[in-house]
Write a protein that holds these residues in place. Structure first.
Motif, PDB file in Angstrom:
ATOM      1  N   ASP A 175      -7.884   7.869  -3.263  1.00 55.36           N
ATOM      2  CA  ASP A 175      -7.912   9.300  -3.613  1.00 55.36           C
ATOM      3  C   ASP A 175      -6.971   9.598  -4.781  1.00 55.36           C
ATOM      4  N   LEU A 176      -5.934   8.755  -4.908  1.00 53.31           N
ATOM      5  CA  LEU A 176      -4.951   8.917  -5.992  1.00 53.31           C
ATOM      6  C   LEU A 176      -5.275   8.011  -7.182  1.00 53.31           C
ATOM      7  N   ASP A 177      -6.484   7.442  -7.175  1.00 61.52           N
ATOM      8  CA  ASP A 177      -6.992   6.628  -8.283  1.00 61.52           C
ATOM      9  C   ASP A 177      -6.243   5.310  -8.461  1.00 61.52           C
ATOM     10  N   TYR A 210      -2.466   2.576  20.701  1.00 62.44           N
ATOM     11  CA  TYR A 210      -3.448   1.684  20.083  1.00 62.44           C
ATOM     12  C   TYR A 210      -4.403   2.524  19.247  1.00 62.44           C
ATOM     13  N   PRO A 211      -4.582   2.183  17.964  1.00 64.12           N
ATOM     14  CA  PRO A 211      -5.554   2.895  17.135  1.00 64.12           C
ATOM     15  C   PRO A 211      -6.958   2.339  17.379  1.00 64.12           C
ATOM     16  N   LEU A 212      -7.869   3.164  17.875  1.00 67.42           N
ATOM     17  CA  LEU A 212      -9.220   2.694  18.151  1.00 67.42           C
ATOM     18  C   LEU A 212      -9.835   2.079  16.903  1.00 67.42           C
ATOM     19  N   GLY A 213     -10.440   0.919  17.079  1.00 66.27           N
ATOM     20  CA  GLY A 213     -10.974   0.179  15.943  1.00 66.27           C
ATOM     21  C   GLY A 213     -10.032  -0.907  15.479  1.00 66.27           C
ATOM     22  N   GLY A 214      -8.787  -0.871  15.994  1.00 62.27           N
ATOM     23  CA  GLY A 214      -7.817  -1.896  15.648  1.00 62.27           C
ATOM     24  C   GLY A 214      -6.775  -1.430  14.660  1.00 62.27           C
ATOM     25  N   PHE A 215      -5.752  -2.248  14.507  1.00 62.01           N
ATOM     26  CA  PHE A 215      -4.633  -1.916  13.628  1.00 62.01           C
ATOM     27  C   PHE A 215      -5.089  -1.763  12.175  1.00 62.01           C
ATOM     28  N   TYR A 216      -6.204  -2.397  11.833  1.00 60.67           N
ATOM     29  CA  TYR A 216      -6.680  -2.311  10.457  1.00 60.67           C
ATOM     30  C   TYR A 216      -7.088  -0.887  10.078  1.00 60.67           C
ATOM     31  N   LYS A 217      -7.303  -0.027  11.066  1.00 64.90           N
ATOM     32  CA  LYS A 217      -7.621   1.371  10.780  1.00 64.90           C
ATOM     33  C   LYS A 217      -6.489   2.038   9.988  1.00 64.90           C
ATOM     34  N   ILE A 218      -5.250   1.602  10.249  1.00 64.67           N
ATOM     35  CA  ILE A 218      -4.119   2.148   9.496  1.00 64.67           C
ATOM     36  C   ILE A 218      -4.209   1.697   8.046  1.00 64.67           C
ATOM     37  N   ILE A 219      -4.505   0.416   7.850  1.00 66.91           N
ATOM     38  CA  ILE A 219      -4.692  -0.113   6.496  1.00 66.91           C
ATOM     39  C   ILE A 219      -5.819   0.650   5.796  1.00 66.91           C
ATOM     40  N   ASP A 220      -6.932   0.846   6.488  1.00 67.75           N
ATOM     41  CA  ASP A 220      -8.058   1.597   5.923  1.00 67.75           C
ATOM     42  C   ASP A 220      -7.618   2.989   5.465  1.00 67.75           C
ATOM     43  N   GLY A 221      -6.805   3.640   6.311  1.00 64.49           N
ATOM     44  CA  GLY A 221      -6.325   4.977   5.976  1.00 64.49           C
ATOM     45  C   GLY A 221      -5.441   4.974   4.739  1.00 64.49           C
ATOM     46  N   MET A 222      -4.565   3.975   4.648  1.00 60.98           N
ATOM     47  CA  MET A 222      -3.661   3.885   3.502  1.00 60.98           C
ATOM     48  C   MET A 222      -4.436   3.560   2.220  1.00 60.98           C
ATOM     49  N   ILE A 223      -5.449   2.692   2.319  1.00 54.70           N
ATOM     50  CA  ILE A 223      -6.289   2.387   1.158  1.00 54.70           C
ATOM     51  C   ILE A 223      -7.049   3.635   0.715  1.00 54.70           C
ATOM     52  N   SER A 224      -7.529   4.406   1.680  1.00 53.01           N
ATOM     53  CA  SER A 224      -8.242   5.638   1.359  1.00 53.01           C
ATOM     54  C   SER A 224      -7.354   6.607   0.582  1.00 53.01           C
ATOM     55  N   ILE A 225      -6.105   6.736   1.026  1.00 46.97           N
ATOM     56  CA  ILE A 225      -5.158   7.604   0.321  1.00 46.97           C
ATOM     57  C   ILE A 225      -4.918   7.084  -1.097  1.00 46.97           C
ATOM     58  N   CYS A 226      -4.740   5.779  -1.221  1.00 49.64           N
ATOM     59  CA  CYS A 226      -4.543   5.185  -2.549  1.00 49.64           C
ATOM     60  C   CYS A 226      -5.725   5.463  -3.466  1.00 49.64           C
ATOM     61  N   LEU A 244       0.826  -1.208   0.000  1.00 51.39           N
ATOM     62  CA  LEU A 244       0.000   0.000   0.000  1.00 51.39           C
ATOM     63  C   LEU A 244       0.857   1.254   0.000  1.00 51.39           C
ATOM     64  N   SER A 245       1.965   1.197   0.736  1.00 52.75           N
ATOM     65  CA  SER A 245       2.891   2.325   0.731  1.00 52.75           C
ATOM     66  C   SER A 245       3.447   2.552  -0.671  1.00 52.75           C
ATOM     67  N   ALA A 246       3.925   1.488  -1.312  1.00 50.51           N
ATOM     68  CA  ALA A 246       4.472   1.599  -2.660  1.00 50.51           C
ATOM     69  C   ALA A 246       3.424   2.121  -3.634  1.00 50.51           C
ATOM     70  N   ALA A 247       2.216   1.599  -3.532  1.00 55.14           N
ATOM     71  CA  ALA A 247       1.145   2.014  -4.440  1.00 55.14           C
ATOM     72  C   ALA A 247       0.815   3.493  -4.282  1.00 55.14           C
ATOM     73  N   SER A 248       0.741   3.960  -3.057  1.00 49.80           N
ATOM     74  CA  SER A 248       0.373   5.362  -2.826  1.00 49.80           C
ATOM     75  C   SER A 248       1.453   6.312  -3.311  1.00 49.80           C
ATOM     76  N   TYR A 249       2.715   5.981  -3.057  1.00 44.37           N
ATOM     77  CA  TYR A 249       3.791   6.872  -3.497  1.00 44.37           C
ATOM     78  C   TYR A 249       3.938   6.850  -5.018  1.00 44.37           C
ATOM     79  N   ALA A 250       3.766   5.683  -5.631  1.00 48.64           N
ATOM     80  CA  ALA A 250       3.855   5.616  -7.091  1.00 48.64           C
ATOM     81  C   ALA A 250       2.712   6.403  -7.733  1.00 48.64           C
ATOM     82  N   ALA A 251       1.515   6.306  -7.154  1.00 47.72           N
ATOM     83  CA  ALA A 251       0.371   7.053  -7.692  1.00 47.72           C
ATOM     84  C   ALA A 251       0.547   8.557  -7.478  1.00 47.72           C
ATOM     85  N   LYS A 252       1.115   8.916  -6.341  1.00 50.51           N
ATOM     86  CA  LYS A 252       1.369  10.333  -6.072  1.00 50.51           C
ATOM     87  C   LYS A 252       2.287  10.938  -7.134  1.00 50.51           C
TER      88      LYS A 252
END
Length: 487
Positions: free
Chosen positions: A236-238, A218-234, A15-23
């Motif tokens: 947004d970058l199509d 601890y991120p409320l909602g669980g660690f997957y909240k970070i994944i959710d955030g990274m997917i959201s950024i991706c 997800l990190s690679a995808a977001s930076y490449a799309a950026k």
């Protein structure tokens, strides 16, 4: 020039690679073999209302997460609420327990009660660890590590001696603390780096700073909240996401990736970033003459542990902290049986995470969500008999620690996860859970290369290449790979 880039795998590095490449303006597609995204950080919800993070549970090095989201003009608080844990965790010994406080002054006081003078020594230790953290996490880990010349900067050369690259972690800790419990407490963070503390470079005291000093969250909602955030950024970058889409082949022509085959369909790409298991990519997806490494190479490597995990729903509230480390047995014996003897442990240590102590959304009312994890060797035989043997032992010790009678009878949800699952879900080499060990002989340029040596537009990212295992390093790894893939 706009390129069409495939990212294989949707864990943190992918997800990190995808977001930076799309950026950087590229057309990015993420292919995930499983039905849900997130790799080892996936999450699942049971029919009776328990929400389980499948993998990472320690939120350390908060500045790395902050930096990632800041690169896209966002903040972590845009996606999740962070709770600072106090105590950060509890460590259970055979004769006593230690709660590690969040406040550093209180931590120094705690140390002082166990060893006179150690409060001051902790201050000195953390000053040294802070320096390593700032140099290591800002200068060292952001290198692609194609050549040692990347480290020939004046700042890094001046830092070389202070970084203790040639000293081992155990000896380094012993210079500051003589009390065995304090030594174990300070050695704990490096266990999952893939070797005994006596084999890990003292440089990795930076982890004590990134955890103990910067705090455990601890991120409320669980660690997957970070994944959710990274997917959201991706998104947004199509970035386009494809689940249930295992990549079956990477086709190359004249030293370049030409296409990939997904579910029998050939799709052309200008570049590929493999965030899936490195060994799997190298041995199963490429033509024989395009492999970076031989099977003998992988057999010679030292891997960080795999683990036996249990996801438990318990119909009673327990007297337990969010993070609890069960260290009643000998640390060296357990690590030797992981790394030297490569067998199931005779006197295991284990870890319990109870996020429902902090988050009432991950378990039904009056219940607890408990995650048990026991580090084990890679490549050993996995069986239901062995899983149940260690489950019984961990439950007995958890029962004793919490003062709960008949704990096993109060479990209303139970799921195990071990070597065979890591292989099935992630194509993990020998069922590894944490990647390649961060030993001195497997550091920087000595790790598997971030790029394919024969296919110039194929790159690797994640825990089997630089910078190494762990969530923050994986996020950094994705950024490095995306930069290289878009040059």
């Amino acid at each position: 020039m706009k390129r069409k880039i495939a990212v294989i795998g949707s864990g943190f590095s992918g997800l990190s690679a995808a977001s930076y490449a799309a950026k950087n303006g590229h057309d990015v597609h993420v292919f995930e073999k499983n039905s849900s995204f997130g790799g080892r950080a996936r999450q699942f919800t049971t029919e009776n209302g328990f929400v389980f993070d499948m993998g990472p549970s320690w939120y350390w090095m908060p500045d790395i997460f902050d930096s990632y989201f800041a690169d896209f003009g966002r903040k972590t608080s845009d996606f999740y609420e962070l709770i600072s844990l106090n105590p950060q965790f509890e460590m259970v010994f055979s004769d006593s327990n230690i709660d590690l406080p969040q406040d550093f002054e209180e931590m120094k006081t705690l140390f002082e009660t166990l060893e006179p003078g150690s409060g001051n020594m902790l201050e000195k230790f953390m000053e040294d660890a802070k320096y390593k953290y700032e140099v290591g996490m800002k200068d060292f880990v952001n290198k692609p590590c194609f050549s040692w010349t990347e480290f020939f900067s004046l700042k890094i050369l001046k830092s070389a001696f202070k970084l203790n690259l040639l000293s081992d972690f155990r000896s380094f800790v012993g210079q500051y603390f003589k009390n065995k419990k304090l030594q174990t407490l300070m050695e704990f963070p490096v266990i999952f780096l893939g070797a005994s503390p006596s084999k890990i470079p003292a440089l990795y005291s930076l982890m004590n700073y990134g955890g103990y000093k910067l705090g455990t969250y601890y991120p409320l909602g669980g660690f997957y909240k970070i994944i959710d955030g990274m997917i959201s950024i991706c998104k947004d970058l199509d970035v386009k996401f494809h689940n249930n889409s295992p990549v079956e082949k990477i086709n190359d022509e004249n030293g370049k990736v030409k296409s990939i085959i997904v579910n029998g369909e050939e799709i052309e790409f200008d570049s590929v970033i493999a965030s899936c298991d490195y060994h799997h990519t190298d041995s199963k997806l490429l033509n024989k003459d395009a492999k970076n490494y031989s099977s003998e190479y992988w057999k010679s490597k030292t891997f960080a542990p795999s683990c036996l995990i249990f996801y438990l729903g318990i119909k009673e509230k327990l007297n337990i902290k969010h993070h609890t480390l069960f260290f009643e047995n000998d640390l060296d014996l357990h690590t030797d049986e992981i790394y030297k003897d490569k067998k199931w442990p005779s006197q295991p240590l284990f870890y319990a995470c109870c996020p429902s102590k902090t988050d009432d959304k991950v378990a039904p009312e009056g219940c607890e969500n408990v995650f048990l994890l026991m580090p084990i060797a890679t490549g050993i035989e996995d069986s239901e008999v062995m899983r149940e043997k260690y489950f019984a032992e961990m439950i007995e010790r958890l029962e004793k620690h919490t003062g709960t009678e008949n704990l096993a009878q109060k479990i209303i949800y139970k799921k195990s996860y071990c070597l065979d699952n890591f292989i099935q879900d992630y194509n993990a080499y020998e069922g590894n859970a944490y990647g390649l060990a961060n030993t001195l002989s497997q550091t920087a340029v000595l790790k598997p290369s971030l790029r394919n040596k024969k296919i110039k537009n194929l790159f690797y990212t994640g825990q089997l290449t630089v910078p190494g295992p762990g969530v923050p390093p994986s996020i950094i790894s994705g950024k490095i790979a995306a930069y290289q893939a878009t040059l």
